[in-house]
Design an enzyme around this catalytic site. Structure first.
Site, PDB file in Angstrom:
ATOM      1  N   ASP A   1       7.609 -11.715  27.263  1.00 27.81           N
ATOM      2  CA  ASP A   1       8.612 -10.871  27.907  1.00 27.81           C
ATOM      3  C   ASP A   1       8.002  -9.868  28.867  1.00 27.81           C
ATOM      4  OD1 ASP A   1      11.117 -11.733  26.598  1.00 27.81           O
ATOM      5  OD2 ASP A   1      10.074 -11.101  24.782  1.00 27.81           O
TER       6      ASP A   1
ATOM      7  N   TYR B   1      14.701 -25.756  27.699  1.00 32.32           N
ATOM      8  CA  TYR B   1      14.681 -24.527  28.485  1.00 32.32           C
ATOM      9  C   TYR B   1      13.517 -24.611  29.470  1.00 32.32           C
ATOM     10  CZ  TYR B   1      15.012 -19.378  29.132  1.00 32.32           C
ATOM     11  OH  TYR B   1      15.166 -18.121  29.638  1.00 32.32           O
TER      12      TYR B   1
ATOM     13  N   GLU C   1      22.267 -15.893  24.006  1.00 29.38           N
ATOM     14  CA  GLU C   1      20.889 -15.941  23.553  1.00 29.38           C
ATOM     15  C   GLU C   1      20.522 -14.548  23.053  1.00 29.38           C
ATOM     16  OE1 GLU C   1      16.919 -17.987  25.365  1.00 29.38           O
ATOM     17  OE2 GLU C   1      17.967 -16.576  26.655  1.00 29.38           O
TER      18      GLU C   1
END
Length: 269
Positions: free
Chosen positions: A60, A174, A49
């Site tokens: 993030d 995911y 990834e």
């Protein structure tokens, strides 16, 4: 089968979960990033990834924010990220997933972005901030250029949306193991197994789990519930500790991969 399908099929045949490793493309610089990618691939990553560095990576945590900052400061841009993929393709057929924000796709246009990514050797795209309800143009472009799509399910995602998300996904789903942003954590949520099972009621595609996985015990726990285990910050920290030494980065990454996979952590019981 495409590369993603092959990777998960191979893992199933070996009675284990697939290992998905995250690195930010261009961190700490192009050559260092290529050395890091080679190290994790040679250490057993099933799917790579690649984070596409962005100035405002809202999903993030600090580790990956700083990785993006290092990459951008070293001159990384969209073309250099594609150059990195091309360089990886010279020695590996590992599936490569772009982990990106939709601004970077929109700026080029979905068709142009998907076409260039596919030509470089990218297999799938995860657009973190693009809801599937608004992804029509993106989905059309990915389908046209044989790019697999990846969408995220959160712990707070209601069951009513799971079908929508799974329908838009063609690569793998995911599942993020916690609310909030990326980053290492001390323990894993006890709801992972139940939530993954609920997702699987809506899709036959692989379901991977990420966010916060940082040691072999975490990997072992998640591997029992999911088809794949995603590790990011724990790997990226190996670069943060040695940003000026490519060889030290590679050595640290190989050691970290060994620790994460020790004792057959990915094996299904």
């Amino acid at each position: 089968m495409n590369r993603i399908e092959k990777a998960f099929a191979q893992a199933r045949a070996e009675n284990r979960a697939a290992f998905v490793g995250y690195l930010c493309a261009g961190d700490p610089n192009f050559e260092g990033s290529l050395a890091a990618c080679r190290a994790v691939i040679e250490s057993g990553v099933d799917v790579l990834e690649l984070g596409v560095p962005f100035s405002d990576p809202l999903a993030d945590g600090l580790t990956n924010q700083l990785a993006a900052q290092r990459a951008l400061e070293s001159g990384s841009n969209s073309e250099r990220v594609l150059d990195l993929v091309r360089a990886i393709r010279e020695f590996s057929e590992v599936p490569i997933i772009f982990y990106t924000y939709y601004n970077l796709v929109f700026a080029q246009g979905s068709q142009a972005y998907a076409e260039r990514a596919k030509a470089a050797g990218v297999d799938g795209i995860l657009t973190l901030d693009l809801p599937p309800e608004e992804a029509g143009e993106h989905l059309e472009a990915c389908a046209k250029h044989a790019i697999q799509t990846v969408f995220i399910v959160a712990p707070t995602t209601p069951d009513s949306r799971l079908e929508i998300i799974c329908k838009a996904t063609t690569g793998f789903v995911y599942y993020v193991s916690r609310e909030g942003v990326t980053g290492e954590q001390a323990s894993m949520s006890e709801s992972i197994q139940a939530n993954v099972a609920q997702i699987k009621k809506h899709t036959d595609l692989p379901v991977v789990v990420g966010f916060g996985i940082s040691n072999a015990d975490h990997v072992r726990t998640v591997a029992q519930a999911a088809d794949g285990v995603v590790v990011g910050s724990a790997i990226v920290n190996c670069i943060a500790e040695n940003p000026a030494d490519d060889q030290a980065i590679a050595t640290s990454l190989r050691a970290k991969m060994g620790m994460l996979l020790e004792g057959g952590a990915l094996t299904k019981k």
